[in-house]
Design an enzyme around this catalytic site. Structure first.
Site, PDB file in Angstrom:
ATOM      1  N   ASP A  66      -7.758   8.840   1.788  1.00 37.61           N
ATOM      2  CA  ASP A  66      -6.919   8.928   2.971  1.00 37.61           C
ATOM      3  C   ASP A  66      -7.720   8.539   4.211  1.00 37.61           C
ATOM      4  OD1 ASP A  66      -4.588   9.362   4.315  1.00 37.61           O
ATOM      5  OD2 ASP A  66      -4.572  11.533   4.090  1.00 37.61           O
ATOM      6  N   HIS A 202       2.811  -0.370  -2.161  1.00 36.53           N
ATOM      7  CA  HIS A 202       2.917   0.424  -0.938  1.00 36.53           C
ATOM      8  C   HIS A 202       2.111  -0.185   0.218  1.00 36.53           C
ATOM      9  CE1 HIS A 202       3.237   4.002   1.596  1.00 36.53           C
ATOM     10  NE2 HIS A 202       1.926   3.949   1.754  1.00 36.53           N
TER      11      HIS A 202
END
Length: 205
Positions: A66, A202
């Site tokens: 992340d 994505h």
């Protein structure tokens, strides 16, 4: 909006962070003691969450690295990683400063409470990590390598954050840990047809 939040009363959100279970218990006790001393405060919604290991780097609950593409604010002293674009004006995030269009947005009143403040979006998501893992086992075959390839094709990145456009065959942790190149690529030049990174991945969205 659910959880009793669609009311005209004044609302506040308290977020407690802790690096381990003992610290989480301590800050939770401290917060509950504060609430007990403040009877006018009514708790409308609460959520108790734990992170997934490993804890030595930022990742979300599906296991992907992340904080790879966070914009950096001009003047913060933090330099963007290669390929991540130039720093953005502080006014895009912080009230009372010039934004990217060169404008100074008027401050909400009273200014003493809004200057150098910002806005926060509160989202509550339900994620089905177990169902995602079942999908990988169903479509990726019996090996961990096959399952990880399916996971990478869905996201466009390996779980380490290495993009498929730079590491199409296998994960390459050195892209982030050593060269900081995880965002330094161009689809139009390097993978226009989506042979490495599927067009529906994505990361392309």
């Amino acid at each position: 909006m659910g959880w009793g939040l669609a009311r005209a009363d004044l609302h506040a959100i308290a977020i407690l962070f802790a690096r381990n279970a003992a610290e989480r218990e301590r800050v939770t006790r401290e917060h509950l003691a504060f609430l007990a001393r403040t009877p006018a405060v009514e708790v409308l919604s609460s959520l108790d969450l734990e992170g997934f290991p490993p804890f030595d780097y930022a990742h979300e609950h599906f296991g992907y690295r992340d904080r790879l593409s966070e914009p950096q604010i001009e003047g913060s002293g933090v330099e963007p990683t290669p390929g991540s674009g130039a720093p953005v004006k502080a006014g895009e995030f912080i009230l009372g400063h010039v934004d990217e269009s060169g404008e100074l947005v008027p401050l909400p009143k009273p200014e003493i409470l809004s200057r150098n403040g910002t806005f926060m979006a509160y989202r509550r998501l339900q994620e089905h990590v177990g169902a995602f893992r079942d999908f990988l086992r169903q479509h990726g075959g019996p090996t961990a390598e096959g399952q990880e390839l399916i996971a990478a094709k869905l996201m466009g990145r390996w779980r380490s954050g290495a993009p498929l456009v730079l590491a199409p065959g296998k994960d390459d942790r050195a892209l982030e840990l050593i060269t900081k190149r995880n965002n330094n690529f161009n689809y139009a030049q390097m993978d226009p047809q989506g042979y490495a990174v599927p067009l529906g991945a994505h990361i392309r969205r």
